[in-house]
Design a protein around this motif. Structure first.
Motif, PDB file in Angstrom:
ATOM      1  N   MET A   1      74.309  28.987  75.302  1.00 15.42           N
ATOM      2  CA  MET A   1      73.956  30.292  75.329  1.00 15.42           C
ATOM      3  C   MET A   1      72.470  30.320  74.761  1.00 15.42           C
ATOM      4  O   MET A   1      71.877  29.647  73.864  1.00 15.42           O
ATOM      5  N   PHE A   2      71.618  31.104  75.587  1.00 15.56           N
ATOM      6  CA  PHE A   2      70.454  31.424  75.194  1.00 15.56           C
ATOM      7  C   PHE A   2      69.951  32.957  75.039  1.00 15.56           C
ATOM      8  O   PHE A   2      70.443  33.697  75.692  1.00 15.56           O
ATOM      9  N   LYS A   3      68.983  33.261  74.007  1.00 18.94           N
ATOM     10  CA  LYS A   3      68.714  34.917  74.011  1.00 18.94           C
ATOM     11  C   LYS A   3      67.307  34.645  74.295  1.00 18.94           C
ATOM     12  O   LYS A   3      66.515  34.116  73.671  1.00 18.94           O
ATOM     13  N   LEU A   4      66.994  35.563  75.341  1.00 20.96           N
ATOM     14  CA  LEU A   4      65.688  35.681  75.724  1.00 20.96           C
ATOM     15  C   LEU A   4      65.005  37.293  75.586  1.00 20.96           C
ATOM     16  O   LEU A   4      65.731  38.120  75.641  1.00 20.96           O
ATOM     17  N   LEU A   5      63.927  37.363  75.156  1.00 20.65           N
ATOM     18  CA  LEU A   5      63.498  38.871  75.103  1.00 20.65           C
ATOM     19  C   LEU A   5      62.241  38.767  76.182  1.00 20.65           C
ATOM     20  O   LEU A   5      61.379  38.220  76.325  1.00 20.65           O
ATOM     21  N   HIS A   6      62.504  39.725  77.055  1.00 16.28           N
ATOM     22  CA  HIS A   6      61.415  40.152  78.170  1.00 16.28           C
ATOM     23  C   HIS A   6      60.565  41.207  77.757  1.00 16.28           C
ATOM     24  O   HIS A   6      61.151  42.214  77.797  1.00 16.28           O
ATOM     25  N   ILE A   7      59.343  40.939  77.828  1.00 17.69           N
ATOM     26  CA  ILE A   7      58.346  42.025  77.660  1.00 17.69           C
ATOM     27  C   ILE A   7      57.240  41.917  78.493  1.00 17.69           C
ATOM     28  O   ILE A   7      57.032  40.576  79.186  1.00 17.69           O
ATOM     29  N   SER A   8      56.448  43.027  78.927  1.00 19.53           N
ATOM     30  CA  SER A   8      55.449  42.963  79.897  1.00 19.53           C
ATOM     31  C   SER A   8      54.394  43.948  79.539  1.00 19.53           C
ATOM     32  O   SER A   8      54.663  44.938  78.864  1.00 19.53           O
ATOM     33  N   ASP A   9      53.429  43.631  80.590  1.00 21.35           N
ATOM     34  CA  ASP A   9      52.148  44.797  80.741  1.00 21.35           C
ATOM     35  C   ASP A   9      51.736  45.482  79.187  1.00 21.35           C
ATOM     36  O   ASP A   9      51.836  46.383  79.101  1.00 21.35           O
ATOM     37  N   LEU A  10      51.075  44.453  78.383  1.00 24.73           N
ATOM     38  CA  LEU A  10      50.569  44.974  77.229  1.00 24.73           C
ATOM     39  C   LEU A  10      49.168  45.545  77.288  1.00 24.73           C
ATOM     40  O   LEU A  10      49.081  46.594  76.504  1.00 24.73           O
ATOM     41  N   HIS A  11      48.514  45.257  78.403  1.00 24.01           N
ATOM     42  CA  HIS A  11      47.106  45.764  78.720  1.00 24.01           C
ATOM     43  C   HIS A  11      46.475  46.101  77.335  1.00 24.01           C
ATOM     44  O   HIS A  11      45.931  47.327  77.082  1.00 24.01           O
ATOM     45  N   ALA A  12      46.068  45.225  76.693  1.00 24.02           N
ATOM     46  CA  ALA A  12      45.340  45.044  75.355  1.00 24.02           C
ATOM     47  C   ALA A  12      43.974  45.541  75.517  1.00 24.02           C
ATOM     48  O   ALA A  12      43.386  45.154  76.946  1.00 24.02           O
ATOM     49  N   GLY A  13      43.320  46.465  75.061  1.00 26.20           N
ATOM     50  CA  GLY A  13      41.902  46.833  75.372  1.00 26.20           C
ATOM     51  C   GLY A  13      41.817  48.087  76.307  1.00 26.20           C
ATOM     52  O   GLY A  13      40.833  48.572  76.815  1.00 26.20           O
ATOM     53  N   GLN A  31      57.277  46.077  66.633  1.00 30.69           N
ATOM     54  CA  GLN A  31      58.921  46.459  66.938  1.00 30.69           C
ATOM     55  C   GLN A  31      59.373  45.003  67.725  1.00 30.69           C
ATOM     56  O   GLN A  31      60.577  44.551  67.305  1.00 30.69           O
ATOM     57  N   VAL A  32      58.564  44.266  68.630  1.00 35.97           N
ATOM     58  CA  VAL A  32      58.811  43.184  69.461  1.00 35.97           C
ATOM     59  C   VAL A  32      59.139  42.284  68.511  1.00 35.97           C
ATOM     60  O   VAL A  32      60.175  41.261  68.518  1.00 35.97           O
ATOM     61  N   SER A  33      58.183  41.964  67.425  1.00 36.04           N
ATOM     62  CA  SER A  33      58.416  40.819  66.527  1.00 36.04           C
ATOM     63  C   SER A  33      59.931  40.910  65.738  1.00 36.04           C
ATOM     64  O   SER A  33      60.375  40.068  65.641  1.00 36.04           O
ATOM     65  N   ASP A  34      60.092  42.281  65.423  1.00 34.04           N
ATOM     66  CA  ASP A  34      61.057  42.579  64.450  1.00 34.04           C
ATOM     67  C   ASP A  34      62.588  42.236  65.291  1.00 34.04           C
ATOM     68  O   ASP A  34      63.405  41.562  65.030  1.00 34.04           O
ATOM     69  N   ILE A  35      62.477  42.608  66.685  1.00 32.65           N
ATOM     70  CA  ILE A  35      63.707  42.400  67.427  1.00 32.65           C
ATOM     71  C   ILE A  35      63.625  40.815  67.884  1.00 32.65           C
ATOM     72  O   ILE A  35      64.741  40.214  67.494  1.00 32.65           O
ATOM     73  N   CYS A  36      62.588  40.038  67.894  1.00 35.23           N
ATOM     74  CA  CYS A  36      62.669  38.653  68.022  1.00 35.23           C
ATOM     75  C   CYS A  36      63.325  37.955  66.934  1.00 35.23           C
ATOM     76  O   CYS A  36      64.220  37.084  66.991  1.00 35.23           O
ATOM     77  N   LEU A  37      63.068  38.495  65.584  1.00 35.80           N
ATOM     78  CA  LEU A  37      63.723  37.853  64.384  1.00 35.80           C
ATOM     79  C   LEU A  37      65.176  38.381  64.298  1.00 35.80           C
ATOM     80  O   LEU A  37      65.890  37.505  63.831  1.00 35.80           O
ATOM     81  N   SER A  38      65.155  39.665  64.185  1.00 37.67           N
ATOM     82  CA  SER A  38      66.780  40.044  63.919  1.00 37.67           C
ATOM     83  C   SER A  38      67.605  39.678  64.915  1.00 37.67           C
ATOM     84  O   SER A  38      68.905  39.394  64.704  1.00 37.67           O
ATOM     85  N   GLU A  39      67.261  39.420  66.185  1.00 40.64           N
ATOM     86  CA  GLU A  39      68.206  38.954  67.292  1.00 40.64           C
ATOM     87  C   GLU A  39      68.299  37.612  67.362  1.00 40.64           C
ATOM     88  O   GLU A  39      68.972  37.186  68.177  1.00 40.64           O
ATOM     89  N   LYS A  40      67.502  36.841  66.766  1.00 35.85           N
ATOM     90  CA  LYS A  40      67.276  35.384  66.720  1.00 35.85           C
ATOM     91  C   LYS A  40      67.183  34.903  68.217  1.00 35.85           C
ATOM     92  O   LYS A  40      67.785  34.062  68.564  1.00 35.85           O
ATOM     93  N   VAL A  41      66.237  35.431  68.537  1.00 34.94           N
ATOM     94  CA  VAL A  41      65.873  35.068  70.097  1.00 34.94           C
ATOM     95  C   VAL A  41      65.444  33.803  70.233  1.00 34.94           C
ATOM     96  O   VAL A  41      64.430  33.219  69.329  1.00 34.94           O
ATOM     97  N   ASP A  42      65.480  33.063  71.186  1.00 36.94           N
ATOM     98  CA  ASP A  42      65.107  31.531  71.524  1.00 36.94           C
ATOM     99  C   ASP A  42      63.741  31.726  72.214  1.00 36.94           C
ATOM    100  O   ASP A  42      62.763  30.722  71.925  1.00 36.94           O
ATOM    101  N   VAL A  43      63.574  32.338  72.928  1.00 37.68           N
ATOM    102  CA  VAL A  43      62.420  32.444  74.053  1.00 37.68           C
ATOM    103  C   VAL A  43      62.021  33.681  74.289  1.00 37.68           C
ATOM    104  O   VAL A  43      62.520  34.777  74.683  1.00 37.68           O
ATOM    105  N   LEU A  44      60.609  34.095  73.965  1.00 39.27           N
ATOM    106  CA  LEU A  44      59.904  35.286  74.125  1.00 39.27           C
ATOM    107  C   LEU A  44      59.181  35.236  75.591  1.00 39.27           C
ATOM    108  O   LEU A  44      58.312  34.324  75.690  1.00 39.27           O
ATOM    109  N   LEU A  45      59.576  35.911  76.702  1.00 32.47           N
ATOM    110  CA  LEU A  45      59.010  35.997  77.983  1.00 32.47           C
ATOM    111  C   LEU A  45      57.825  37.259  77.883  1.00 32.47           C
ATOM    112  O   LEU A  45      58.079  38.196  77.892  1.00 32.47           O
TER     113      LEU A  45
END
Ligand SMILES: [Mn+2]
Length: 384
Positions: A1-13, A31-45
């Motif tokens: 089992m793997f947990k992934l967090l999928h985010i996109s389109d940051l448009h920094a700047g 919020q993304v960082s908090d979710i990664c840690l609290s959900e124990k995500v394996d890979v952030l995409l």
């Protein structure tokens, strides 16, 4: 089992009429960082459009660097690809910071598809950074075929490259037909010419993490679960009233479970219309303390002697929050134009319009400004 967090389109700047949106992005990334840690995500995409432009401001760059290096020592792998707003070379220059975090950057499609795979235990992530036409032509063997055909060929090759793995994910920055457009994407890049068909997405992937379109959505007609996670904040006023999400994906023996988690927004983008005869003070009272950026449409009469005062008041009370102020003149003022418009250029038409409405010649300083603006819209709008 793997947990992934999928985010996109940051448009920094990203800026809206010179107002920086970096604080909006920073708020989302926390919020993304908090979710990664609290959900124990394996890979952030991260599926592309890290930056809004090739050369972003320093604070945007600082923000992204801080976020990307945050993962060192936290046991989370980060895989990111370039989007159409990113500079390939800039992301390649970021290669050095891979050492700081568990960061895996795919800056451009390579002719060797094996180089486009990130492997983590028995999970393989096949990556397709935004395939620009130029790059695609240089790596494709059948150069004469259509853009979407070449992309589809590449996707097939990627699917083949990961067929031996138990879990297979595709990470890509692409326009897929039938996707809903927010309006804030770059226009040419969402045209049908650049779109691939949902049935061109290989069936063998367990999850397809897409970037490019700014609304969170699933492409129902694709066989594998195919999702755009959407932008992290409302990028411009075409995204007003839209909610923002990241996708939490649980990969299991029997498939992928996808859950869209809503982000809270640092600031909403709001459009406010002030009708003729409506009290500006009353409207301002209602909105001035809201945490938002505003586009105000003021229904106006160009002959109204109070018009100047009204617009000054809006600027004074809303300050930085007033991003755009559009005056909407009644239809009739344009129908009053002299009939002999034919053969006149836009500046001449404006001169005639001014004379008719104010009974005097167009002052030189206004003429110069109008000329400058005309030049700007006629010659600069098509630059990327
Ligand atoms: Mn984008």
């Amino acid at each position: 089992m793997f947990k992934l967090l999928h985010i996109s389109d940051l448009h920094a700047g990203k800026t809206l009429n010179k107002v920086s949106r970096n604080e909006d992005l920073a708020y989302a990334l926390e919020q993304v960082s908090d979710i990664c840690l609290s959900e124990k995500v394996d890979v952030l995409l991260i599926s592309g459009d890290i930056f809004d432009k090739a050369i972003p401001d320093y604070s945007a760059e600082g923000l992204v660097l801080e976020f990307l290096t945050e993962w060192a020592g936290k046991g989370i792998e980060v895989v990111l690809i370039a989007g159409n707003h990113d500079s390939y070379d800039k992301l390649r220059a970021y290669a050095g910071i891979k050492k700081l975090g568990r960061l895996h950057i795919f800056d451009r499609p390579s002719p060797k598809v094996e180089d486009m795979v990130f492997q983590y235990k028995d999970l393989a992530i096949a990556c397709l950074p935004y395939p620009s036409e130029r790059v695609l032509t240089t790596i494709s063997e059948d150069a004469h075929r259509s853009y979407s055909h070449k992309v589809a060929q590449y996707l097939k090759a990627l699917a083949k490259a990961v067929e031996g793995y138990k879990y297979r994910v595709l990470l890509a920055h692409l326009m897929v037909e039938k996707g809903k457009i927010a309006g804030s994407e770059r226009e040419a890049s969402v045209s049908s010419f650049y779109a691939i068909r949902p049935d061109q997405i290989p069936e063998s992937f367990h999850y397809v993490a897409l970037g490019h379109l700014h609304l969170n959505q699933r492409i129902e007609s694709a066989v594998p679960p195919t999702h755009y996670s959407g932008s992290l904040y409302q990028i411009d006023f075409s995204e007003k009233d839209t909610k923002k999400f990241v996708n939490l994906v649980v990969l299991e023996e029997f498939g992928a479970k996808v859950q869209a988690l809503e982000l809270s927004l640092y600031r909403q983008l709001k459009e406010v219309r002030i009708a003729k005869g409506q009290s500006i003070d009353k409207v301002l009272d209602e909105i001035k303390d809201q945490k938002a950026l505003f586009k105000v449409i003021l229904e106006a009469d160009i002959k109204d002697p109070m018009l100047n005062l009204k617009t000054q008041k809006l600027h004074q009370v809303l300050g930085e929050k007033l991003v755009f102020l559009n005056l909407e003149l009644p239809e009739s003022s344009s129908t009053e134009l002299p009939i002999e418009v034919e053969g006149l250029d836009l500046l001449q038409i404006y001169r005639a319009y001014y004379k008719q409405n104010y009974n005097q010649e167009l002052p030189e300083e206004i003429e110069r400004e109008v000329f400058r603006l005309l030049n700007e819209v006629q010659h600069e709008t098509h630059q990327a």
